[in-house]
Design a protein around this motif. Sequence first.
Motif, short mmCIF file in Angstrom:
data_model
loop_
_atom_site.label_atom_id
_atom_site.label_comp_id
_atom_site.label_asym_id
_atom_site.label_seq_id
_atom_site.Cartn_x
_atom_site.Cartn_y
_atom_site.Cartn_z
N GLY A 1 0.72 -1.11 0.12
CA GLY A 1 0.04 0.01 -0.17
C GLY A 1 0.96 1.36 -0.05
O GLY A 1 1.91 1.31 -0.63
N GLN A 2 0.53 2.30 0.76
CA GLN A 2 1.04 3.62 0.66
C GLN A 2 2.64 3.33 1.47
O GLN A 2 3.44 3.88 0.81
CB GLN A 2 0.25 4.69 1.63
N ILE A 3 2.47 2.78 2.59
CA ILE A 3 3.88 2.59 3.12
C ILE A 3 4.77 1.56 2.47
O ILE A 3 5.86 1.76 2.15
CB ILE A 3 3.86 2.22 4.50
N PHE B 1 4.74 -8.10 -1.76
CA PHE B 1 3.76 -8.96 -1.72
C PHE B 1 2.55 -8.19 -1.38
O PHE B 1 2.57 -7.28 -0.28
CB PHE B 1 4.11 -9.82 -0.48
N ASP B 2 1.31 -8.65 -1.70
CA ASP B 2 -0.03 -8.05 -1.17
C ASP B 2 -1.04 -9.12 -1.80
O ASP B 2 -0.86 -9.84 -2.47
CB ASP B 2 -0.36 -6.61 -2.02
N ILE B 3 -2.18 -8.98 -1.19
CA ILE B 3 -3.32 -9.91 -1.74
C ILE B 3 -3.96 -9.16 -2.62
O ILE B 3 -4.68 -9.78 -3.31
CB ILE B 3 -4.30 -10.06 -0.38
N GLY C 1 -2.53 -4.81 6.11
CA GLY C 1 -3.70 -4.61 7.08
C GLY C 1 -4.46 -3.10 6.58
O GLY C 1 -4.28 -2.88 5.56
N VAL C 2 -5.03 -2.62 7.81
CA VAL C 2 -5.75 -1.21 7.11
C VAL C 2 -5.12 -0.30 8.03
O VAL C 2 -4.75 -0.42 9.37
CB VAL C 2 -7.14 -1.45 7.41
N PRO C 3 -5.10 1.10 7.45
CA PRO C 3 -4.62 2.23 8.32
C PRO C 3 -5.85 3.00 9.00
O PRO C 3 -7.03 2.55 8.65
CB PRO C 3 -4.09 2.98 7.18
#
Length: 320
Positions: A12-14, A33-35, A80-82
């Motif tokens: 994501g962003q980070i 890596f990401d889903i 995860g989520v921010p």
Amino acid sequence: MARPRIALIGAGQIGGTLAHLAAIKELGDIVLFDIAEGTPQGKALDIAESGPSEGFDARLKGTNDYADIAGADVCIVTAGVPRKPGMSRDDLLGINLKVMKAVGEGIRDHAPDAFVICITNPLDAMVWALREFSGLPHEKVVGMAGVLDSARFRHFLSVEFDVSMRDVTAFVLGGHGDTMVPLARYSTVAGIPLPDLVEMGWTTQDRLDAIIQRTRDGGAEIVGLLKTGSAFYAPATSAIEMAEAYLKDQKRLLPCAAWCDGPFGLKGMYVGVPTVIGAGGIERIVSFKLTKPEQAMFDKSIDSVRGLVEACKAIDPTLG
Ligand code: A3D
């Protein structure tokens, strides 16, 4: 010698910013890596295409398959989520705990020798859960928060004093939350502690107290401005500083959420303390005596971290 391998779990962003920084600094080859399908692949390709202009040598790969992180020397976890405006870091606990289970098992199965830096919030509880799910040695699993919190403190102080940020050191202890403990007596400008600078008339106690409070609220200030997510440039830079300390055996003294079983009188928990990071991971924890008011603030912070860990155990009874 082959380049080190850096796995970024969460693109994501980070995660994207981490990949860009790691490539520019030539820390190694990078796997994102990401889903989310396409996101890690797209970011990896975009950053790789900046290579010819920037002039870095690093291979980038985006993936949705944990097998691709095999042999990683460093894993940085942002999956995860921010937060969104109005949310506290603790509101993320339920969702991000499930993510830590999947990520911890992925690292355990594919990159068990890695140095793992967790960034996902609520940080102190998530790094604990990630360590539990992965089963890696405690000294190889650490949370990024203190480097960022002290960088924010240093930035505000350098503006207040109109001096270079390089000459300002700052010390922040405790959990990454509203109860974090910025230590004024160990924060300095070129070695002169903040209380002395107040006496010298460089600032007032009221202004210093306001800066300390702004540091505690630093994350929320950015969330309030961005409205759609949380800070990512400074968090990524902070984690890269830690990764570099490990990969280059720099023995940097950095505040991190580390496993404490003894230091500061703690009995087996993750919390923000001064650490030495080198090739062995967390090689040392630097423990010292706190004053009574500092100890009271630290205890409050510890209680809040303990509460979050208990909440994790209530959600997932397989956790210790
Ligand atoms: P964001 O841009 O939403 O990226 C998170 C990424 O995680 C997304 O691309 C998701 O698709 C991905 N993801 C979700 N579930 C999984 C999974 N199971 N496996 C792999 N990937 C998954 O968020 P961000 O990059 O802005 O922030 C990431 C985390 O860092 C959040 O929890 C923030 O709260 C936290 N954060 C911590 C700090 C600290 O100082 C500790 C600072 C800023 C943000």
